[in-house]
Design a protein around this motif. Structure first.
Motif, PDB file in Angstrom:
ATOM      1  N   CYS A  64      -9.486  -1.613  -1.955  1.00 30.15           N
ATOM      2  CA  CYS A  64      -9.139  -2.798  -1.149  1.00 30.15           C
ATOM      3  C   CYS A  64     -10.289  -3.184  -0.235  1.00 30.15           C
ATOM      4  O   CYS A  64     -10.617  -4.373  -0.097  1.00 30.15           O
ATOM      5  CB  CYS A  64      -7.867  -2.534  -0.339  1.00 30.15           C
ATOM      6  SG  CYS A  64      -6.354  -2.509  -1.322  1.00 30.15           S
ATOM      7  N   THR A  65     -10.919  -2.191   0.392  1.00 30.33           N
ATOM      8  CA  THR A  65     -12.047  -2.495   1.276  1.00 30.33           C
ATOM      9  C   THR A  65     -13.268  -2.938   0.475  1.00 30.33           C
ATOM     10  O   THR A  65     -13.961  -3.889   0.857  1.00 30.33           O
ATOM     11  CB  THR A  65     -12.405  -1.278   2.140  1.00 30.33           C
ATOM     12  OG1 THR A  65     -12.615  -0.132   1.287  1.00 30.33           O
ATOM     13  CG2 THR A  65     -11.300  -0.958   3.112  1.00 30.33           C
TER      14      THR A  65
ATOM     15  N   ALA B 230     -17.689  -5.715   7.508  1.00 29.10           N
ATOM     16  CA  ALA B 230     -16.634  -5.340   6.567  1.00 29.10           C
ATOM     17  C   ALA B 230     -17.031  -4.145   5.711  1.00 29.10           C
ATOM     18  O   ALA B 230     -16.196  -3.313   5.354  1.00 29.10           O
ATOM     19  CB  ALA B 230     -16.294  -6.534   5.676  1.00 29.10           C
TER      20      ALA B 230
ATOM     21  N   MET C 254     -16.080  -0.402   6.275  1.00 29.67           N
ATOM     22  CA  MET C 254     -14.804   0.184   5.862  1.00 29.67           C
ATOM     23  C   MET C 254     -14.977   1.155   4.706  1.00 29.67           C
ATOM     24  O   MET C 254     -14.439   2.264   4.727  1.00 29.67           O
ATOM     25  CB  MET C 254     -13.816  -0.923   5.479  1.00 29.67           C
ATOM     26  CG  MET C 254     -13.296  -1.722   6.649  1.00 29.67           C
ATOM     27  SD  MET C 254     -12.462  -0.698   7.890  1.00 29.67           S
ATOM     28  CE  MET C 254     -11.088  -0.063   6.927  1.00 29.67           C
ATOM     29  N   TYR C 255     -15.737   0.760   3.687  1.00 30.83           N
ATOM     30  CA  TYR C 255     -15.850   1.659   2.529  1.00 30.83           C
ATOM     31  C   TYR C 255     -17.058   2.579   2.587  1.00 30.83           C
ATOM     32  O   TYR C 255     -17.114   3.567   1.849  1.00 30.83           O
ATOM     33  CB  TYR C 255     -15.825   0.862   1.213  1.00 30.83           C
ATOM     34  CG  TYR C 255     -17.096   0.123   0.869  1.00 30.83           C
ATOM     35  CD1 TYR C 255     -18.090   0.722   0.117  1.00 30.83           C
ATOM     36  CD2 TYR C 255     -17.287  -1.196   1.276  1.00 30.83           C
ATOM     37  CE1 TYR C 255     -19.243   0.040  -0.215  1.00 30.83           C
ATOM     38  CE2 TYR C 255     -18.443  -1.883   0.946  1.00 30.83           C
ATOM     39  CZ  TYR C 255     -19.413  -1.265   0.207  1.00 30.83           C
ATOM     40  OH  TYR C 255     -20.560  -1.938  -0.117  1.00 30.83           O
TER      41      TYR C 255
ATOM     42  N   THR D 283     -13.761   4.809   5.259  1.00 24.38           N
ATOM     43  CA  THR D 283     -13.011   5.440   4.168  1.00 24.38           C
ATOM     44  C   THR D 283     -13.394   6.906   3.955  1.00 24.38           C
ATOM     45  O   THR D 283     -12.510   7.762   3.870  1.00 24.38           O
ATOM     46  CB  THR D 283     -13.189   4.645   2.856  1.00 24.38           C
ATOM     47  OG1 THR D 283     -12.703   3.312   3.055  1.00 24.38           O
ATOM     48  CG2 THR D 283     -12.415   5.299   1.719  1.00 24.38           C
TER      49      THR D 283
END
Length: 319
Positions: free
Chosen positions: A254-255, A275, A278-279, A283
């Protein structure tokens, strides 16, 4: 080619998140240092717990230990460089270091994707073919799956890195990111990047969309098998064995997809950099918590590991 050879000795500038707000750089440094330490120690605890507890020497946890190792490497590829740049108040990254960062980012991100896919296949075999699980997921099969993940990831990274090395770069080498992201580096080149763009697109289809399709197929079969179980307790037990993995897959994909879809829509590199945290950072940091909080076997192994550490402390520290 002379221009390309000259520019290969140049430097890139990683603008990071707040090039216009130097006053908050110490706050960013402390935040990312804390997140990095939590990521490293959290994933190391998972690896050590699996090594210590012989009951966890099964395919599922072998894949999990590999995933934890890759997450440590994945985060270590980006965060230390960013911390050094903040501490030294420099945005410079050498050309060779930038290419190396591109290589290792691709390597560990694709490894993450493949390991999550292999783990989904492992859960599919365990739930849909339980009687044949030990035969299908033999130690030899597990070793071959992990080896295949590494080989494909290495070859993919080598291909992209080689193509980047063929590019010539102009004076504008400012990258609005906290690491050398492949697409950003390619589109700062003066020379033709059509081959790079084509390879990036094909690789994304094969190495991102392909594994995601495999994960979705595996879980569609898992859901069908769980629905066929008559007892509610049996359904819960079957679902609990893959709940942690499903949470990690959802968070990662999703990320990851959110970053690249938003970048295509907004065309705002700074928003994309935010953004992408996030990953690349969040994460890997959350994965140990997801697996330890939702998995009773990991909890028991961590208690054994921490218990041994307590027993090995000097007696005067216990008093």
């Amino acid at each position: 080619m002379e221009e390309g050879n000259d520019t290969q000795l140049s430097e890139f500038l990683l603008l990071g998140f707040s090039e216009n707000q130097p006053q908050i750089q110490p706050l960013i440094f402390g935040l990312f240092l804390s997140m990095y330490l939590v990521t490293v120690f959290g994933n190391l605890l998972i690896i050590m717990a699996i090594i210590v507890d012989s009951h966890l020497h099964t395919p599922m946890y072998i894949f999990l230990s590999n995933l934890s190792f890759v997450d440590i490497c994945f985060t270590s590829t980006t965060v230390p460089q960013m911390l050094v740049n903040i501490q030294t108040q420099s945005k410079v990254i050498l050309y060779a270091n930038c290419i190396a960062q591109v290589y290792f980012l691709l390597l560990f991100s694709v490894l993450d994707i493949f390991l999550l896919t292999v783990m989904a296949y492992d859960r599919y075999v365990a739930i849909c073919h339980p009687l044949h699980y030990m035969v299908i997921m033999s130690p030899r099969c597990c070793g071959l799956l992990i080896l295949a993940c590494w080989i494909i990831s290495v070859l993919n990274s080598l291909l992209h890195s080689f193509l980047v090395l063929q590019l010539s770069f102009c004076e504008d080498l400012d990258i609005p990111h906290f690491y050398c992201e492949l697409d950003q580096v390619v589109h700062h080149a003066c020379s033709d990047t059509s081959l790079n763009d084509m390879v990036i697109y094909i690789a994304a289809m094969l190495l991102v969309v392909g594994p995601l399709s495999g994960i979705l197929y595996s879980y569609s079969k898992i859901v069908s098998s769980i629905r066929a179980i008559s007892s509610a307790q049996g359904k819960y037990k079957a679902f609990s064995t893959c709940a942690s993995h499903l949470s990690v897959v959802s968070l990662f994909y999703c990320t990851l997809l959110g970053v690249y879809l938003s970048s295509a829509v907004t065309q705002n590199p700074h928003a994309t950099a935010m953004a992408s945290l996030m990953y690349t950072v969040v994460t890997p940091m959350l994965n140990p918590f997801i697996y330890s909080l939702r998995n009773s076997d990991i909890k028991k192994a961590l208690k054994i590991l921490l218990g041994r550490a307590t027993k090995n402390r000097p007696m005067d520290l216990l008093s």
